[in-house]
Enzyme design. Structure first.
Site, PDB file in Angstrom:
ATOM      1  N   LYS A   1      34.748  36.813  51.220  1.00 39.43           N
ATOM      2  CA  LYS A   1      35.250  36.682  52.161  1.00 39.43           C
ATOM      3  C   LYS A   1      35.450  35.382  53.168  1.00 39.43           C
ATOM      4  CE  LYS A   1      36.086  41.173  52.260  1.00 39.43           C
ATOM      5  NZ  LYS A   1      35.517  41.473  50.830  1.00 39.43           N
TER       6      LYS A   1
HETATM    7  C1  LIG Z   1      35.923  42.531  49.985  1.00 44.36           C
HETATM    8  C2  LIG Z   1      35.966  43.051  48.529  1.00 44.36           C
HETATM    9  C3  LIG Z   1      36.810  42.836  47.646  1.00 44.36           C
HETATM   10  C4  LIG Z   1      38.073  43.726  47.243  1.00 44.36           C
HETATM   11  O1  LIG Z   1      38.986  42.888  48.055  1.00 44.36           O
HETATM   12  P1  LIG Z   1      40.140  43.227  48.108  1.00 44.36           P
HETATM   13  O2  LIG Z   1      41.168  42.263  49.330  1.00 44.36           O
HETATM   14  O3  LIG Z   1      39.792  44.401  49.564  1.00 44.36           O
HETATM   15  O4  LIG Z   1      40.217  43.840  47.380  1.00 44.36           O
HETATM   16  C5  LIG Z   1      36.113  42.975  45.882  1.00 44.36           C
HETATM   17  N1  LIG Z   1      34.933  41.902  45.516  1.00 44.36           N
HETATM   18  C6  LIG Z   1      34.142  41.825  47.226  1.00 44.36           C
HETATM   19  C7  LIG Z   1      32.716  41.377  46.795  1.00 44.36           C
HETATM   20  C8  LIG Z   1      34.332  42.393  48.251  1.00 44.36           C
HETATM   21  O5  LIG Z   1      33.726  41.772  49.184  1.00 44.36           O
END
Ligand SMILES: *Cc1c(COP(=O)(O)O)cnc(C)c1O
Length: 491
Positions: A110
């Site tokens: 993120k």
């Molecule tokens: C948010 C997240 C995901 C999923 O990603 P999306 O964009 O919501 O599909 C997968 N792994 C981790 C560690 C995340 O923080």
């Protein structure tokens, strides 16, 4: 370039307005009027991450000046924010390319977008002469919350409130949020799951009365979730970077195709890979990896999206989602931007929690996407498997992707696996995978143990938690999220 709602609201907005408002007011998501296409990507092959970032962002954020974008990029993708010189790391293990997206401040992918979104938003506020306070509302399945809090902390004129599912995130994820500093940050635990939190936030966005009340106080809402185009577009960069890097090093030739496998929840990360493909990056299959909340796996295989099923708390909590917001954007494109149709199926979804797509859309979907899923037991098995084989440590989410690739019938192209979080964020489960012992209840001891076994240093983001105080303690019911906002702002 203008942006339009997936659900047909005629009003077009500029890119900075789309970033500012987060979501269209008809309940739809903003999409660019067309997807830019790059005829020959090879001109970027010697570029740094930041330079590639500019080449991508300038195509989408057309009302930002070159200087504005470059300042946002330099500020976001800096040595201070990332502990990797190249911002991301690429590792070839067991025949796969692991694209490590977790070298930012909060050690999950993120950070790739949330280090730049606050900057894009600050510029958008100035550009549109908004003399109001912006309140960022964000639902998190664990990682978005911390990355957004860190990105927006102490920014003038912006407040941020994060809602997370109580009991639905890992201990470290929760501690990272509850110890958040900054005088404009708010963290609220919701008695419900991630879908409840995300729905609550969407409802607040579409609640006219509530928005008017805020406006009377000179406050407007925005979002840091991947429904915001300012989250999505920066996620395209690392797919280009990866391809260019592999081509430049001679691991692939320009024009060769790669497959990309993404552990998927809200469909943001994999949708960014899809956009990269549409923009001309030679990607063959997009592999959507699900955990036991396999609503997307079922959808890709049957064309039926059905959220009427138990919500399972898994060891990959950031993927515990049954309502995958960004899928709406994919269906919008695959239907030929048929916003009437999209509005129709999402109305049906609102009423029944289910929709079935047209055959032509299903065919288009299956040309590009394949899917697999892992239960917790297999997930932990693959953490141990690759560690024993390569002494390479991966987290539970990445392990879902890796396991899906291992169990899939062979595809001829090389596969890039999006590695989305540091294993330390899920230390108890990673340790359980490696040692098959129930976790220690002290997370620092657990981290020290993992570090001893793996010889991977404990990241500062986790280590520093031991010295931090809990600063947030609000809990609310899932149907009183709006009230918690009014309480917190003393309205
Ligand atoms: C948010 C997240 C995901 C999923 O990603 P999306 O964009 O919501 O599909 C997968 N792994 C981790 C560690 C995340 O923080």
């Amino acid at each position: 370039m203008y942006y339009k709602s997936t659900r047909g609201n005629e009003q077009r907005v500029s890119s900075s307005e789309a970033v500012l408002y987060g979501m269209a007011n008809d309940g739809g998501l903003y999409m660019p009027e067309y997807i830019p296409y790059i005829e020959d990507i090879s001109y970027m092959k010697k570029m740094s991450y930041q330079e590639i970032a500019y080449e991508i962002l300038k195509l989408y954020f057309t009302d930002y000046t070159e200087i504005e974008l470059k300042e946002c990029i330099e500020g976001a993708y800096s040595k201070e924010n990332f502990n990797s010189d190249n911002i991301v790391e690429l590792n070839n293990k067991d025949g796969y390319y692991f694209l490590e997206l977790y070298h930012g401040k909060t050690i999950a992918f993120k950070d790739m977008a949330l280090s730049i979104l606050p900057r894009l938003l600050s510029v958008a506020v100035k550009k549109n002469n908004i003399n109001k306070k912006v309140l960022i509302l964000t639902a998190t399945s664990g990682d978005t919350g911390k990355a957004a809090l860190e990105g927006f902390k102490d920014i003038d004129g912006i407040d941020i409130a994060v809602f997370y599912p109580k009991g639905g995130v890992s201990r470290i994820q929760e501690l990272q949020m509850l110890t958040q500093e900054g005088n404009n940050t708010h963290v609220i635990a919701v008695e419900g799951n991630f879908d409840d939190a995300q729905n609550g936030v969407k409802e607040i966005f579409n609640d006219r009365e509530f928005n008017e009340k805020l406006l009377a106080e000179n406050i407007i809402l925005s979002s840091a979730n991947s429904i915001n185009i300012g989250r999505l577009v920066p996620q395209i960069i690392y797919y280009f970077y990866t391809y260019l890097n592999l081509a430049d090093k001679g691991k692939i030739k320009f024009g060769d195709t790669l497959n990309v496998c993404v552990p998927t929840g809200n469909f943001g990360n994999i949708f960014a890979a899809y956009l990269a493909k549409k923009m001309g990056l030679p990607i063959n299959k997009l592999i959507c990896a699900s955990n036991e909340n396999k609503v997307l796996y079922d959808f890709i295989n049957t064309g039926i999206y059905d959220k009427n099923r138990p919500f399972i708390l898994t060891k990959s909590p950031s993927m515990d989602i049954l309502i995958s917001s960004n899928l709406e954007r994919l269906l919008y494109i695959l239907s030929g931007c048929d916003c009437k149709y999209i509005k129709g199926i999402y109305e049906e979804f609102r009423q029944s929690g289910k929709f079935v797509i047209r055959d032509d859309i299903k065919d288009a979907l299956n040309k590009e996407f394949i899917s697999g899923y892992m239960d917790d037991e297999r997930t932990l098995y693959y953490i141990k498997y690759i560690f024993d084989k390569e002494k390479y440590l991966i987290d539970t989410h990445t392990a879902v992707s890796y396991g899906v690739c291992k169990e899939m019938r062979e595809t001829s192209d090389d596969i890039v696996i999006a590695s989305t979080a540091s294993p330390y964020k899920f230390v108890y489960d990673v340790l359980k995978a490696l040692k098959n012992e129930e976790h220690l209840d002290d997370f620092i001891k657990a981290c020290e143990e993992l570090s001893k076994i793996s010889e991977v240093d404990i990241p500062e983001a986790v280590n520093s938690l031991r010295y931090k105080d809990i600063k947030h303690n609000i809990i609310c019911k899932k149907d009183s999220m709006a009230n918690s906002i009014t309480d917190l702002l003393n309205l």
